[in-house]
Motif scaffolding. Structure first.
Motif, PDB file in Angstrom:
ATOM      1  N   CYS A  88       1.146  -1.196  -0.034  1.00 12.00           N
ATOM      2  CA  CYS A  88      -0.038  -0.129   0.379  1.00 12.00           C
ATOM      3  C   CYS A  88       0.417   1.558  -0.251  1.00 12.00           C
ATOM      4  CB  CYS A  88      -1.924  -0.399   1.660  1.00 12.00           C
ATOM      5  SG  CYS A  88      -2.062  -1.454   1.102  1.00 12.00           S
ATOM      6  N   VAL A  89       0.959   1.863  -1.025  1.00 15.92           N
ATOM      7  CA  VAL A  89       1.398   3.454  -1.525  1.00 15.92           C
ATOM      8  C   VAL A  89       0.054   4.850  -1.033  1.00 15.92           C
ATOM      9  CG1 VAL A  89       2.752   2.484  -2.198  1.00 15.92           C
ATOM     10  CG2 VAL A  89       0.505   3.746  -3.348  1.00 15.92           C
ATOM     11  N   ASP A  90       0.770   6.169  -0.902  1.00 18.36           N
ATOM     12  CA  ASP A  90      -0.371   7.030  -0.433  1.00 18.36           C
ATOM     13  C   ASP A  90      -0.246   7.619  -1.328  1.00 18.36           C
ATOM     14  OD1 ASP A  90       1.751   8.508  -0.321  1.00 18.36           O
ATOM     15  OD2 ASP A  90       2.639   9.338   1.401  1.00 18.36           O
ATOM     16  N   PRO A 155      -9.706   2.395   6.696  1.00 20.32           N
ATOM     17  CA  PRO A 155      -8.718   1.485   5.160  1.00 20.32           C
ATOM     18  C   PRO A 155      -7.865   2.304   4.513  1.00 20.32           C
ATOM     19  CG  PRO A 155     -11.175   2.813   5.017  1.00 20.32           C
ATOM     20  CD  PRO A 155     -11.131   3.037   6.133  1.00 20.32           C
ATOM     21  N   LEU A 156      -7.349   1.233   3.793  1.00 17.62           N
ATOM     22  CA  LEU A 156      -5.946   2.030   3.389  1.00 17.62           C
ATOM     23  C   LEU A 156      -6.493   2.288   1.660  1.00 17.62           C
ATOM     24  CD1 LEU A 156      -3.473   0.022   4.942  1.00 17.62           C
ATOM     25  CD2 LEU A 156      -3.416   2.260   5.453  1.00 17.62           C
ATOM     26  N   PRO A 157      -5.636   3.044   1.569  1.00 16.82           N
ATOM     27  CA  PRO A 157      -5.619   3.461  -0.409  1.00 16.82           C
ATOM     28  C   PRO A 157      -5.966   1.740  -1.210  1.00 16.82           C
ATOM     29  CG  PRO A 157      -4.154   4.419   0.197  1.00 16.82           C
ATOM     30  CD  PRO A 157      -4.719   3.800   1.511  1.00 16.82           C
ATOM     31  N   SER A 158      -6.025   1.456  -1.542  1.00 15.87           N
ATOM     32  CA  SER A 158      -6.559   0.426  -2.826  1.00 15.87           C
ATOM     33  C   SER A 158      -5.268   0.121  -3.825  1.00 15.87           C
ATOM     34  CB  SER A 158      -7.519  -0.372  -3.219  1.00 15.87           C
ATOM     35  OG  SER A 158      -8.733  -0.554  -2.504  1.00 15.87           O
ATOM     36  N   GLY A 219     -18.425  13.326   9.552  1.00 13.69           N
ATOM     37  CA  GLY A 219     -18.251  12.797  11.056  1.00 13.69           C
ATOM     38  C   GLY A 219     -17.695  11.282  11.019  1.00 13.69           C
ATOM     39  N   SER A 220     -17.348  10.712  10.220  1.00 14.36           N
ATOM     40  CA  SER A 220     -16.853   9.419  10.016  1.00 14.36           C
ATOM     41  C   SER A 220     -15.397   8.753  10.472  1.00 14.36           C
ATOM     42  CB  SER A 220     -17.155   8.621   8.598  1.00 14.36           C
ATOM     43  OG  SER A 220     -16.328   7.255   8.261  1.00 14.36           O
ATOM     44  N   ALA A 221     -15.108   8.160  11.657  1.00 17.95           N
ATOM     45  CA  ALA A 221     -13.900   7.895  10.990  1.00 17.95           C
ATOM     46  C   ALA A 221     -13.293   6.791  10.639  1.00 17.95           C
ATOM     47  CB  ALA A 221     -13.788   7.630  13.171  1.00 17.95           C
ATOM     48  N   TRP A 222     -14.233   6.200  10.038  1.00 16.70           N
ATOM     49  CA  TRP A 222     -14.097   5.393   9.064  1.00 16.70           C
ATOM     50  C   TRP A 222     -13.067   6.308   7.486  1.00 16.70           C
ATOM     51  CZ3 TRP A 222     -11.987   0.318   9.404  1.00 16.70           C
ATOM     52  CH2 TRP A 222     -12.294  -0.296   8.114  1.00 16.70           C
ATOM     53  N   PHE A 223     -14.190   7.013   6.740  1.00 11.47           N
ATOM     54  CA  PHE A 223     -13.547   7.801   5.717  1.00 11.47           C
ATOM     55  C   PHE A 223     -12.453   8.910   6.587  1.00 11.47           C
ATOM     56  CE2 PHE A 223     -13.711  10.964   3.054  1.00 11.47           C
ATOM     57  CZ  PHE A 223     -13.609  10.424   1.588  1.00 11.47           C
ATOM     58  N   ARG A 224     -12.330   9.370   7.529  1.00  9.72           N
ATOM     59  CA  ARG A 224     -11.778  10.287   7.717  1.00  9.72           C
ATOM     60  C   ARG A 224     -10.385   9.333   8.051  1.00  9.72           C
ATOM     61  NH1 ARG A 224     -11.965  15.092   9.445  1.00  9.72           N
ATOM     62  NH2 ARG A 224     -10.826  15.150  11.473  1.00  9.72           N
ATOM     63  N   GLY A 225     -10.344   8.455   8.310  1.00  5.23           N
ATOM     64  CA  GLY A 225      -8.833   7.367   8.856  1.00  5.23           C
ATOM     65  C   GLY A 225      -8.680   7.367   7.643  1.00  5.23           C
ATOM     66  N   ARG A 228      -6.590  10.044   6.182  1.00  7.81           N
ATOM     67  CA  ARG A 228      -5.048   9.735   6.504  1.00  7.81           C
ATOM     68  C   ARG A 228      -4.197   9.457   6.086  1.00  7.81           C
ATOM     69  NH1 ARG A 228      -6.727   9.057  11.090  1.00  7.81           N
ATOM     70  NH2 ARG A 228      -6.386   6.385  11.451  1.00  7.81           N
ATOM     71  N   ASN A 229      -4.526   8.334   5.817  1.00 11.84           N
ATOM     72  CA  ASN A 229      -3.909   7.377   5.073  1.00 11.84           C
ATOM     73  C   ASN A 229      -3.449   7.486   3.467  1.00 11.84           C
ATOM     74  OD1 ASN A 229      -3.699   5.765   7.279  1.00 11.84           O
ATOM     75  ND2 ASN A 229      -5.878   4.200   6.780  1.00 11.84           N
ATOM     76  N   LEU A 230      -4.248   8.133   2.635  1.00 10.87           N
ATOM     77  CA  LEU A 230      -3.947   8.377   1.608  1.00 10.87           C
ATOM     78  C   LEU A 230      -3.679   9.823   1.560  1.00 10.87           C
ATOM     79  CD1 LEU A 230      -4.546   8.340  -1.370  1.00 10.87           C
ATOM     80  CD2 LEU A 230      -6.750   8.579  -1.361  1.00 10.87           C
ATOM     81  N   TYR A 231      -3.775  10.591   2.571  1.00 12.36           N
ATOM     82  CA  TYR A 231      -3.046  12.077   2.186  1.00 12.36           C
ATOM     83  C   TYR A 231      -2.519  12.811   3.135  1.00 12.36           C
ATOM     84  CZ  TYR A 231      -6.102  12.622  -1.892  1.00 12.36           C
ATOM     85  OH  TYR A 231      -6.831  12.982  -3.580  1.00 12.36           O
ATOM     86  N   GLY A 232      -2.571  12.035   4.405  1.00 15.58           N
ATOM     87  CA  GLY A 232      -1.949  12.377   5.456  1.00 15.58           C
ATOM     88  C   GLY A 232      -2.754  13.510   6.328  1.00 15.58           C
ATOM     89  N   ASP A 233      -3.705  13.681   5.511  1.00 11.77           N
ATOM     90  CA  ASP A 233      -4.960  14.993   6.526  1.00 11.77           C
ATOM     91  C   ASP A 233      -6.443  14.190   6.186  1.00 11.77           C
ATOM     92  OD1 ASP A 233      -6.440  16.499   6.120  1.00 11.77           O
ATOM     93  OD2 ASP A 233      -5.311  18.495   4.734  1.00 11.77           O
ATOM     94  N   PRO A 234      -7.139  14.169   7.574  1.00 13.33           N
ATOM     95  CA  PRO A 234      -7.723  13.713   7.794  1.00 13.33           C
ATOM     96  C   PRO A 234      -9.343  14.085   6.755  1.00 13.33           C
ATOM     97  CG  PRO A 234      -7.151  14.212  10.009  1.00 13.33           C
ATOM     98  CD  PRO A 234      -6.377  14.701   8.926  1.00 13.33           C
TER      99      PRO A 234
END
Length: 624
Positions: A88-90, A155-158, A219-225, A228-234
């Protein structure tokens, strides 16, 4: 992938393939049991392929499984370095690091390879290929857990990759030469890429499953996470950029490029399947309160503009898995560029639609089913196009579409018989309670439906539908209906723990069709079978045969039937998340099998990308 390998011709001069194949038959394998725990804990193949040639002669080949790689392995990137398979990569293509075990940090990699396609190019240019260059595109759905065995909190970016494979001209066998990640930054990253298909114009049609709800994403912790994983910004990721159809083009050097089509509906995309007219696309929708969607492109071989439709289920039978006539509701026409421009312009859900989860006192709201619960929605003036392509589930329900399907998975097309096939993996609420316009009995463990394809159809507005490949009805194939023990899951089990008959399919998921073999291949994603199976259903003989058993707890994925590449026939088959133990289902086998699964698949964090084959040689279904 299945180079259908031929037996040795030594001492048998008549075995040379001088005639074309006229019939094919797979011979079955038994489901593995605890008498052979190694078979339950691995990709087990004890089936065979028999063919009849035009001269009446018959040949048979025992089948076996070959692994191209296990995720987590380091593979050559073709540029003098190595890359982690499924890594997985950002957004800047930097490895996303798993720090769950201090001192044992590593790149996150997926244990869930999913959609895969196989193709060739006219003038490939990859070093290290000794025979024929063949390419595969493999996408990865998600990462099940971190190195410490814990489920992820976001989730991590696919990832998605292009493989360069060296095809042996003498046998058709494939050897991995190069693994190149596809840069997904132009598509703003990829979200939960599930099934895939090869377009008639030789591109990989991906999918983004489980489109995030834009009304709650902030307001979704799942989507904000995920952001964060993709961009480093939730807060940076926009939910409207996900839930679309990415298309990957493979280049001569073994690299790939991707673009998303924003005009095909924002749904829980499973496999999208293009019809022979190269314009009409049938789309699975793996969702509670899902719909059957169709897209008709304005021009052949170009999915960047067209018209979107949703089916209305006009029930003719509620018995068992049910049956219906299908009519089609036109949702709208758009170009990908104009919908992407709306997203780029910062459009938000509140500008498109009002949504309530309780009945409001205000006028103008309509009650619809959405994701297994009720919503009350009111469309904002002038927002029909934005709603059709960005709030597709809600808009389709508002327009009267039948949003009552559950876990609609793979699709496949038999062009000769003008039939489409659709897998409903589980038949449960709301498909059984009528809240989404469908009321059938089951079984819970699902069925595969056949849909007749016809021309001269009209939509709900009375307009002619510009396609000769429109589904007009939908009914389960009798041989492809599951049989639950006791009529529902988790009531009665056999000695191994199955809650559905292992001699029939259960929770069908991946589908693909081979015209040359006249066979529909069906992979399972079951919570009622202890092992998931890959089945072959010969559509003319109506014969269902088990041909492969996945490791215990693993899902059968990556199906792709290729009737001919450089003379060889292939069927891709992967698996994901081995040892995904389910309480109640796996209780009788877990203690015995868990050590074997961990030993086979990187302590339960790896999964296989590979293919069925025979030991030596190869068979051509068509003359070279």
């Amino acid at each position: 992938m299945l180079p259908l390998a031929a037996p040795s011709t030594a001492g048998n001069a008549t075995a040379a393939p001088a005639a074309t194949v006229t019939h094919a038959r797979f011979t079955p394998m038994a489901a593995p049991t605890l008498a052979d725990p190694a078979a339950m804990a691995s990709m087990s193949v004890r089936s065979a392929l028999e063919v009849e040639l035009a001269d009446g002669s018959r040949l048979a080949w025992p089948l076996a499984y070959r692994t191209l790689f296990i995720t987590g392995e380091r593979l050559p990137d073709g540029r003098g370095g190595e890359v982690v398979a499924g890594g997985c990569v950002d957004i800047d293509n930097r490895p996303i690091v798993d720090r769950s075990l201090a001192g044992r940090e590593r790149q996150f990699y997926s244990d869930c390879p999913d959609g895969m396609t196989l193709l060739k190019l006219d003038r490939p240019a990859v070093a290290g290929v000794r025979g024929n260059a063949v390419f595969a595109v493999v996408q990865f759905e998600y990462v099940s857990r971190d190195a410490g065995g814990r489920r992820l909190d976001a989730p991590l970016p696919s990832p998605i990759a292009v493989l360069t494979l060296d095809q042996d001209p003498a046998s058709g066998h494939l050897r991995l030469v190069q693994y190149r990640n596809v840069d997904s930054a132009p598509a703003h990253g990829l979200w939960t890429t599930c099934g895939a298909s090869l377009s008639p114009w030789n591109t990989h049609l991906s999918s983004e499953e489980f489109a995030p709800d834009a009304t709650t994403a902030a307001g979704s912790a799942w989507f904000r996470g995920f952001s964060r994983n993709l961009y480093g910004d939730p807060a940076r990721a926009n939910p409207y950029r996900y839930g679309h159809v990415p298309e990957v083009t493979v280049h001569a050097d073994g690299s790939g490029s991707v673009r998303k089509h924003y005009c095909m509906g924002r749904i829980s995309h499973e496999v999208v399947r293009v019809m022979p007219d190269e314009r009409t696309v049938l789309m699975g929708d793996d969702w509670d309160n899902g719909g059957l969607f169709m897209f008709i492109a304005d021009r052949p071989r170009e999915l960047a503009a067209g018209t979107l439709y949703v089916a209305k289920w006009e029930q003719t039978s509620g018995k068992g898995p049910g049956a219906a006539r299908l009519s089609w509701i036109r949702l709208g026409a758009a170009t990908s560029a104009e919908i992407e421009a709306l997203i780029d312009g910062g459009i938000e859900a509140a500008r498109i639609i009002d949504v309530r989860t309780r009945a409001p006192d205000e006028p103008g709201f309509t009650r619809i089913p959405y994701a297994g619960r009720a919503n009350w929605v009111r469309l904002k003036p002038g927002m029909d196009k934005a709603a059709a392509f960005l709030e597709t589930h809600r808009y389709a329900a508002l327009r009267g579409g039948s949003l009552g399907f559950t876990k609609m998975e793979g699709t496949a097309v038999d062009a000769r018989d003008r039939l489409a096939y659709v897998a409903i993996s589980r038949i449960e609420r709301p498909m059984t309670d009528g809240s989404g316009g469908i009321r059938v009995e089951g079984p819970y463990s699902g069925a595969v439906y056949a849909l007749n394809l016809r021309g001269r159809q009209h939509d709900s507005d009375g307009r002619a539908i510009d396609s000769d490949w429109v589904p007009v009805d939908m009914a389960a194939v009798p041989a492809l209906v599951a049989e639950d023990f006791g009529g529902a899951p988790h009531r009665r089990q056999d000695a191994l723990g199955n809650t559905a008959d292992p001699e029939r399919l259960a929770t069908p998921d991946n589908l693909c069709f081979s015209a040359a073999l006249r066979t529909l291949f069906i992979g399972e994603d079951s919570d009622t079978h202890v092992n998931n199976f890959l089945w072959a259903y010969h559509v003319d003989r109506r014969e269902l045969v088990r041909i492969l058993s996945c490791p215990v707890g693993a899902e059968s994925t990556g199906l792709h039937a290729v009737d001919e590449i450089n003379g060889w026939t292939y069927i891709a088959s992967n698996f994901q998340h081995a040892g995904d133990w389910k309480r109640g289902l796996h209780d009788k086998v877990r203690d015995t099998l868990e050590p074997l699964v961990r030993a086979n698949y990187r302590d339960r964090s790896g999964a296989a990308v590979g293919y069925l084959t025979a030991a030596t040689g190869g068979i051509r279904l068509h003359r070279p």
